[in-house]
Design a protein around this motif. Structure first.
Motif, PDB file in Angstrom:
ATOM      1  N   LEU A   1       0.835  -1.208   0.000  1.00 35.16           N
ATOM      2  CA  LEU A   1       0.000   0.000   0.000  1.00 35.16           C
ATOM      3  C   LEU A   1       0.860   1.244   0.000  1.00 35.16           C
ATOM      4  CD1 LEU A   1      -2.737   1.534   0.409  1.00 35.16           C
ATOM      5  CD2 LEU A   1      -2.378   1.203   2.890  1.00 35.16           C
ATOM      6  N   GLN A   2       0.503   2.177  -0.862  1.00 38.27           N
ATOM      7  CA  GLN A   2       1.098   3.515  -0.854  1.00 38.27           C
ATOM      8  C   GLN A   2       0.002   4.518  -0.497  1.00 38.27           C
ATOM      9  OE1 GLN A   2       4.387   3.989  -1.376  1.00 38.27           O
ATOM     10  NE2 GLN A   2       4.668   1.810  -1.777  1.00 38.27           N
ATOM     11  N   LEU A   3       0.348   5.501   0.320  1.00 40.73           N
ATOM     12  CA  LEU A   3      -0.616   6.521   0.726  1.00 40.73           C
ATOM     13  C   LEU A   3      -0.188   7.890   0.223  1.00 40.73           C
ATOM     14  CD1 LEU A   3      -1.296   5.389   4.412  1.00 40.73           C
ATOM     15  CD2 LEU A   3      -2.741   4.997   2.419  1.00 40.73           C
ATOM     16  N   GLU A   4      -1.175   8.732  -0.039  1.00 36.29           N
ATOM     17  CA  GLU A   4      -0.958  10.129  -0.462  1.00 36.29           C
ATOM     18  C   GLU A   4      -0.066  10.237  -1.693  1.00 36.29           C
ATOM     19  OE1 GLU A   4       0.324  12.412   2.931  1.00 36.29           O
ATOM     20  OE2 GLU A   4      -1.515  12.017   4.017  1.00 36.29           O
ATOM     21  N   PRO A   5      -0.546   9.855  -2.852  1.00 39.46           N
ATOM     22  CA  PRO A   5      -1.893   9.360  -3.127  1.00 39.46           C
ATOM     23  C   PRO A   5      -2.019   7.869  -2.857  1.00 39.46           C
ATOM     24  CG  PRO A   5      -0.688   9.528  -5.174  1.00 39.46           C
ATOM     25  CD  PRO A   5       0.227  10.063  -4.108  1.00 39.46           C
ATOM     26  N   ASN A   6      -3.260   7.444  -2.625  1.00 44.38           N
ATOM     27  CA  ASN A   6      -3.519   6.052  -2.280  1.00 44.38           C
ATOM     28  C   ASN A   6      -3.513   5.153  -3.519  1.00 44.38           C
ATOM     29  OD1 ASN A   6      -3.995   7.076   0.264  1.00 44.38           O
ATOM     30  ND2 ASN A   6      -6.213   6.803   0.189  1.00 44.38           N
ATOM     31  N   TYR A   7      -2.723   4.100  -3.463  1.00 44.81           N
ATOM     32  CA  TYR A   7      -2.828   3.040  -4.468  1.00 44.81           C
ATOM     33  C   TYR A   7      -2.167   1.790  -3.920  1.00 44.81           C
ATOM     34  CZ  TYR A   7       2.021   4.279  -5.827  1.00 44.81           C
ATOM     35  OH  TYR A   7       3.372   4.536  -5.832  1.00 44.81           O
ATOM     36  N   LEU A   8      -2.535   0.656  -4.493  1.00 49.35           N
ATOM     37  CA  LEU A   8      -1.978  -0.638  -4.110  1.00 49.35           C
ATOM     38  C   LEU A   8      -1.293  -1.257  -5.310  1.00 49.35           C
ATOM     39  CD1 LEU A   8      -5.283  -1.473  -2.457  1.00 49.35           C
ATOM     40  CD2 LEU A   8      -3.220  -1.940  -1.155  1.00 49.35           C
ATOM     41  N   VAL A   9      -0.170  -1.929  -5.068  1.00 47.96           N
ATOM     42  CA  VAL A   9       0.560  -2.630  -6.125  1.00 47.96           C
ATOM     43  C   VAL A   9       0.885  -4.036  -5.639  1.00 47.96           C
ATOM     44  CG1 VAL A   9       1.564  -0.516  -7.079  1.00 47.96           C
ATOM     45  CG2 VAL A   9       2.811  -1.790  -5.307  1.00 47.96           C
ATOM     46  N   ARG A  10       1.267  -4.893  -6.584  1.00 45.06           N
ATOM     47  CA  ARG A  10       1.726  -6.221  -6.190  1.00 45.06           C
ATOM     48  C   ARG A  10       2.944  -6.093  -5.282  1.00 45.06           C
ATOM     49  NH1 ARG A  10       1.799 -10.214 -11.479  1.00 45.06           N
ATOM     50  NH2 ARG A  10      -0.200  -9.568 -12.398  1.00 45.06           N
ATOM     51  N   ALA A  11       3.034  -6.993  -4.310  1.00 43.35           N
ATOM     52  CA  ALA A  11       4.188  -6.982  -3.415  1.00 43.35           C
ATOM     53  C   ALA A  11       5.482  -7.207  -4.185  1.00 43.35           C
ATOM     54  CB  ALA A  11       4.018  -8.036  -2.324  1.00 43.35           C
ATOM     55  N   LYS A  12       5.409  -8.026  -5.223  1.00 42.97           N
ATOM     56  CA  LYS A  12       6.558  -8.263  -6.089  1.00 42.97           C
ATOM     57  C   LYS A  12       6.210  -7.777  -7.487  1.00 42.97           C
ATOM     58  CE  LYS A  12       9.763 -11.821  -7.731  1.00 42.97           C
ATOM     59  NZ  LYS A  12      10.099 -13.272  -7.721  1.00 42.97           N
ATOM     60  N   LYS A  13       6.876  -6.738  -7.929  1.00 41.36           N
ATOM     61  CA  LYS A  13       6.565  -6.143  -9.225  1.00 41.36           C
ATOM     62  C   LYS A  13       6.821  -7.133 -10.357  1.00 41.36           C
ATOM     63  CE  LYS A  13       7.787  -2.221 -12.213  1.00 41.36           C
ATOM     64  NZ  LYS A  13       8.573  -0.972 -12.320  1.00 41.36           N
ATOM     65  N   ALA A  14       5.854  -7.236 -11.255  1.00 43.12           N
ATOM     66  CA  ALA A  14       6.005  -8.099 -12.426  1.00 43.12           C
ATOM     67  C   ALA A  14       6.970  -7.459 -13.417  1.00 43.12           C
ATOM     68  CB  ALA A  14       4.656  -8.328 -13.084  1.00 43.12           C
ATOM     69  N   GLN A  15       7.526  -8.257 -14.292  1.00 41.96           N
ATOM     70  CA  GLN A  15       8.496  -7.776 -15.267  1.00 41.96           C
ATOM     71  C   GLN A  15       8.076  -8.170 -16.685  1.00 41.96           C
ATOM     72  OE1 GLN A  15      11.089  -5.810 -14.377  1.00 41.96           O
ATOM     73  NE2 GLN A  15      10.439  -6.001 -12.233  1.00 41.96           N
ATOM     74  N   ASN A  16       8.418  -7.335 -17.646  1.00 41.12           N
ATOM     75  CA  ASN A  16       8.268  -7.636 -19.065  1.00 41.12           C
ATOM     76  C   ASN A  16       6.844  -8.048 -19.429  1.00 41.12           C
ATOM     77  OD1 ASN A  16       9.303  -7.815 -21.706  1.00 41.12           O
ATOM     78  ND2 ASN A  16       9.568 -10.028 -21.518  1.00 41.12           N
ATOM     79  N   LYS A  17       5.876  -7.261 -19.012  1.00 39.94           N
ATOM     80  CA  LYS A  17       4.485  -7.514 -19.342  1.00 39.94           C
ATOM     81  C   LYS A  17       3.722  -6.194 -19.389  1.00 39.94           C
ATOM     82  CE  LYS A  17       1.533  -8.991 -16.185  1.00 39.94           C
ATOM     83  NZ  LYS A  17       0.738  -7.770 -15.912  1.00 39.94           N
ATOM     84  N   VAL A  18       2.586  -6.212 -20.039  1.00 43.81           N
ATOM     85  CA  VAL A  18       1.677  -5.072 -19.956  1.00 43.81           C
ATOM     86  C   VAL A  18       1.214  -4.939 -18.506  1.00 43.81           C
ATOM     87  CG1 VAL A  18      -0.616  -4.226 -20.624  1.00 43.81           C
ATOM     88  CG2 VAL A  18       0.906  -5.219 -22.348  1.00 43.81           C
ATOM     89  N   ALA A  19       1.267  -3.728 -17.967  1.00 48.31           N
ATOM     90  CA  ALA A  19       0.789  -3.471 -16.611  1.00 48.31           C
ATOM     91  C   ALA A  19      -0.720  -3.237 -16.666  1.00 48.31           C
ATOM     92  CB  ALA A  19       1.491  -2.251 -16.020  1.00 48.31           C
ATOM     93  N   VAL A  20      -1.474  -4.052 -15.939  1.00 52.60           N
ATOM     94  CA  VAL A  20      -2.932  -3.964 -15.940  1.00 52.60           C
ATOM     95  C   VAL A  20      -3.383  -3.276 -14.655  1.00 52.60           C
ATOM     96  CG1 VAL A  20      -5.091  -5.235 -16.159  1.00 52.60           C
ATOM     97  CG2 VAL A  20      -3.009  -6.108 -17.260  1.00 52.60           C
ATOM     98  N   ILE A  21      -4.105  -2.168 -14.810  1.00 51.93           N
ATOM     99  CA  ILE A  21      -4.478  -1.318 -13.681  1.00 51.93           C
ATOM    100  C   ILE A  21      -5.980  -1.078 -13.701  1.00 51.93           C
ATOM    101  CG2 ILE A  21      -4.164   0.964 -12.626  1.00 51.93           C
ATOM    102  CD1 ILE A  21      -1.418   1.056 -13.942  1.00 51.93           C
ATOM    103  N   SER A  22      -6.580  -1.128 -12.524  1.00 52.23           N
ATOM    104  CA  SER A  22      -7.993  -0.797 -12.416  1.00 52.23           C
ATOM    105  C   SER A  22      -8.215  -0.020 -11.131  1.00 52.23           C
ATOM    106  CB  SER A  22      -8.851  -2.072 -12.462  1.00 52.23           C
ATOM    107  OG  SER A  22     -10.207  -1.757 -12.657  1.00 52.23           O
ATOM    108  N   GLY A  23      -9.453   0.258 -10.853  1.00 53.74           N
ATOM    109  CA  GLY A  23      -9.792   1.018  -9.660  1.00 53.74           C
ATOM    110  C   GLY A  23     -11.172   1.613  -9.781  1.00 53.74           C
TER     111      GLY A  23
END
Length: 329
Positions: A29-51
């Protein structure tokens, strides 16, 4: 109104902190601004984001992880996240193959995700989900609303992205799944936004709202409570009218709860919907029952049908590891 909370204005942050602590192996979790990411960042792929606005959990935070989303932007309850949240999340997870936004068709979400895409320095594309057959327009949308079918889009597109497919290919599949998916919901009670402290609308003890939206938007009509089979028949009729599937088509059937309806009742609804769909010559080869796209504390449910093909089935069945969905790992 009785809710487990300290203050309405801190409820979202405290909930996000609790979610991140409970699933520290999956998310950060990141705050200010708020967003969540995978604990382990994926590599060499399209990043899929929603909310989108909070209050629909486990959509979207519970769908963050391998095989689905790379980042999630949670807005305040029933309120779109801001462009700076989306931009920060995209920059955190982009890894050289661009960003795909999956956006439910609500005016604020669409506008803010468009603004974020314009500010991004990398290539991006958007899949707009619009599976709700109940209304053509509503308080929150221009055109059909994005509801529980969003879960199917995120699962299928998330799987394809894991294979290293390019941005255009991921978008094309997401758009195709959306076109092949239809949903409709019914409410037995309203929902209560914490900051408001009272129900969004009033329903009598023997009334239901047919075609309700996931923010408590009005549906097609208000009517007297009826047996479950009759309610399901109306929902399925609207879905079949929209999709017009040929006999022999394979489908995924999703019965989604709005949070306050017991699983006993959701499985009863599944039983009714399955019998009706099979009587139309449809083959239910995949299914999902539970609370996936909720509306705070609303009692009610929605039915979603997705017309399957080999590619959609492949990516629905593929391994996934998130807080809310996990199989094949």
């Amino acid at each position: 109104m009785k809710k487990f909370m300290n203050q309405p204005d801190t409820m979202l942050t405290e909930s996000l902190q609790g979610f991140a602590a409970a699933h520290a192996d999956l998310v950060t979790l990141q705050l200010e601004p708020n967003y969540l990411v995978r604990a382990k960042k994926a590599q060499n792929k399209v990043a899929v984001i929603s909310g989108g606005g909070s209050g629909h959990e486990p959509l979207h935070s519970g769908l963050l992880g391998y095989g689905m989303l790379d980042a999630v932007c949670p807005g305040f309850v029933f309120t779109s996240p801001s462009p700076d949240q989306m931009l920060a999340a995209a920059e955190a997870v982009e890894c050289g193959k661009g960003v795909l936004f999956i956006v439910k068709n609500y005016a604020g979400d669409v506008m803010n995700f468009e603004m974020a895409a314009e500010m991004l320095s990398c290539e991006s594309a958007t899949v707009l989900t619009s599976d709700d057959v109940a209304v053509e327009n509503s308080t929150y949308t221009t055109g059909r609303r994005g509801v529980a079918g969003t879960v199917i889009v995120e699962k299928v597109v998330g799987s394809l992205a894991e294979t290293g497919a390019d941005l255009a290919t991921c978008k094309a599949l997401g758009d195709r799944v959306n076109r092949r998916t239809a949903s409709m919901g019914v409410a037995l009670t309203s929902c209560t936004v914490p900051a408001a402290g009272k129900p969004t609308f009033e329903l009598g003890e023997q009334e239901l709202e047919m075609g309700v939206g996931i923010h408590g938007e009005p549906g097609r009509r208000r009517e007297a409570m009826r047996p479950a089979d009759e309610i399901v028949a109306d929902l399925v009729k609207a879905i079949l009218h929209d999709l017009a599937p040929a006999a022999g088509s394979e489908i995924l059937l999703l019965v989604n709860g709005f949070a306050a309806t017991p699983l006993m009742e959701l499985y009863l609804l599944y039983n009714s919907a399955a019998r009706l769909l099979q009587s139309h010559g449809l083959i239910i080869s995949r299914s999902l029952v539970g609370n996936y796209t909720t509306a705070l504390d609303m009692a009610g449910a929605s039915i979603t049908v997705c017309l399957l093909d080999d590619e959609i089935k492949q990516h629905w069945d593929s391994p996934v590891h998130t807080a809310a969905l996990r199989w094949g790992m």
